[in-house]
Scaffold this active site. Sequence first.
Site, mmCIF file in Angstrom:
data_model
loop_
_atom_site.group_PDB
_atom_site.id
_atom_site.type_symbol
_atom_site.label_atom_id
_atom_site.label_comp_id
_atom_site.label_asym_id
_atom_site.label_seq_id
_atom_site.Cartn_x
_atom_site.Cartn_y
_atom_site.Cartn_z
ATOM 1 N N GLU A 100 -111.833 35.647 -19.278
ATOM 2 C CA GLU A 100 -111.774 34.970 -20.563
ATOM 3 C C GLU A 100 -110.403 35.143 -21.205
ATOM 4 O O GLU A 100 -109.761 36.181 -21.055
ATOM 5 C CB GLU A 100 -112.841 35.520 -21.511
ATOM 6 C CG GLU A 100 -114.251 35.222 -21.049
ATOM 7 C CD GLU A 100 -115.279 35.373 -22.156
ATOM 8 O OE1 GLU A 100 -114.877 35.548 -23.332
ATOM 9 O OE2 GLU A 100 -116.475 35.310 -21.856
ATOM 10 N N CYS A 113 -105.005 35.721 -26.929
ATOM 11 C CA CYS A 113 -105.573 37.017 -26.564
ATOM 12 C C CYS A 113 -105.831 36.985 -25.061
ATOM 13 O O CYS A 113 -106.706 36.251 -24.592
ATOM 14 C CB CYS A 113 -106.866 37.260 -27.335
ATOM 15 S SG CYS A 113 -107.695 38.819 -26.944
ATOM 16 N N CYS A 120 -113.956 45.560 -17.163
ATOM 17 C CA CYS A 120 -113.247 46.710 -17.719
ATOM 18 C C CYS A 120 -113.972 47.990 -17.328
ATOM 19 O O CYS A 120 -115.200 48.065 -17.446
ATOM 20 C CB CYS A 120 -113.156 46.607 -19.235
ATOM 21 S SG CYS A 120 -112.220 47.966 -20.000
ATOM 22 N N CYS A 124 -116.546 51.082 -23.204
ATOM 23 C CA CYS A 124 -116.692 51.370 -24.628
ATOM 24 C C CYS A 124 -118.041 50.824 -25.111
ATOM 25 O O CYS A 124 -118.419 49.694 -24.795
ATOM 26 C CB CYS A 124 -115.551 50.742 -25.421
ATOM 27 S SG CYS A 124 -113.924 51.432 -25.000
ATOM 28 N N CYS A 127 -118.457 47.304 -26.918
ATOM 29 C CA CYS A 127 -117.694 46.188 -26.354
ATOM 30 C C CYS A 127 -118.471 45.476 -25.254
ATOM 31 O O CYS A 127 -118.960 46.103 -24.312
ATOM 32 C CB CYS A 127 -116.366 46.709 -25.810
ATOM 33 S SG CYS A 127 -115.322 45.422 -25.076
ATOM 34 N N CYS A 339 -113.000 40.026 -31.386
ATOM 35 C CA CYS A 339 -112.724 41.318 -30.777
ATOM 36 C C CYS A 339 -114.004 42.020 -30.358
ATOM 37 O O CYS A 339 -114.944 42.159 -31.142
ATOM 38 C CB CYS A 339 -111.960 42.185 -31.772
ATOM 39 S SG CYS A 339 -111.505 43.792 -31.129
#
Length: 352
Positions: A100, A113, A120, A124, A127, A339
Site C-alpha cells: 500500500e 506515504c 512488517c 505493534c 497497527c 496512520c
Amino acid sequence: MTLLTSTETIRSTPLLGQSLAKLTEWVQQQDQPSYRGKQLHEWIYQKGARSLLDISVFPKQWRSELAGVEIGRSTLHYRSPAPDGTVKYLLRLSDGQIIETVGIPTENRLTVCVSSQVGCPMACDFCATGKGGFIRNLKTHEIVDQVLTVQEDFGQRVSNIVFMGMGEPLLNTDHVLSAVRCLNQDVGIGQRLITISTVGIPGRIRRLAEQQLQATLAVSLHASNQYVREQLIPSAQQYPLEALLEECRDYVRLTGRRVTFEYIVLAGLNDQPEHAIELANHLRGFQSHVNLIPYNPIQEVDYKRPSPRQIQAFVAALKAEHIAVSVRRSRGLAADAACGQLRASGLQPAAH
C-alpha cells in the site's frame, strides 16, 4: 547500487532506481550513443515510461532487442479515494505481492506515504500492518515506483515523502537509503522534504546519522515509559527506552538536526497529563519535536481514540514543560489510509 553490466544482469535488474550516470553507462554498453542515457532517464523519471517500447525516441530495432528488460513499475491493483482527497493505492509487485501507498494532498503540497516492506515484523499492537506479519523487504525500484504512481495519478509533482507506510524502514536500510538518493537526485524531491520513520532498531539510527542526510528522522515513541512501550511495541523489550533516546541524542550531535517523536495517543492508556509530564522529562534539553497522533481504529483491537479535550490537555501539559508539540490531523480515515491502518487486503483489482 550494483551497476548493470552483463546481458543477464541487464535483463533481470530493473532500470528504475538507477542514476543518470549508470543509465548512460548502460546504454553505451549496448553500443548506443551516450545521449540515449539522458533520454532514458527522462522517460523513466519524468515521463513515466513503463516499458522500453514506450520510449518513442529510441530506434525500433533496439527497443525490440531489449524486450526483456524491465523498467520496474508496479501494477495498480486497487485505488480507494477518501472524501478528504486522500487516495490509497494497492500496488501489485512483479512477484504478486501487494503493498500500500497513500497520496495525501493539501493546498500547497502532495505528500506520499510510502511502504518499505511487504508487511512488517515489528507487530505493534495498534497497527494493522503488524497484524499481517512480514514477507520481505522492498527493493529500491519498488519504493521509488510508489512515488511515481501517486505523482502520475494526481497529475502533479510530489513535494513531500514520508516513510510511514507498511514496514520498518531501518530494517531495510540499504534500499531505503538508495531510494532516498534516487528520489532526491533523479525524481527531484528535496531531502529536507523526506521523513524516515522508525520504532527504533539498535544501532540503525547511528548508522543513519553517519549518512549525513538532510532528511528528517521520526522516531515512533508512543509511550512515556518502558512498561507501556513494551505493551504497544514488542521489540521494545530488547531495546530499552533510555537506550533508544541516547541513540537519538547521538543522532542530534552527529547531524545537528532535531528528531521528531511520534506519539499515538490511546484513550486511557497513554493520554493523561502525567504521561505528558513523564514524556517531557525524557525530552527536556533535547533538540526535538513531539507529533501527537490521535489513534486511528483498526478491527483487531479495541483501543479507543481520545477526545479532542483530552488531546488538548496533553498538548497543554507538554507546552507547560516547554516541549515543542503539534497534533497530526488524520487523513484518509474513510479509506483506511490513515496512520496505523495500512494493510495489504485482498480487494478486487482496479478498473482500467
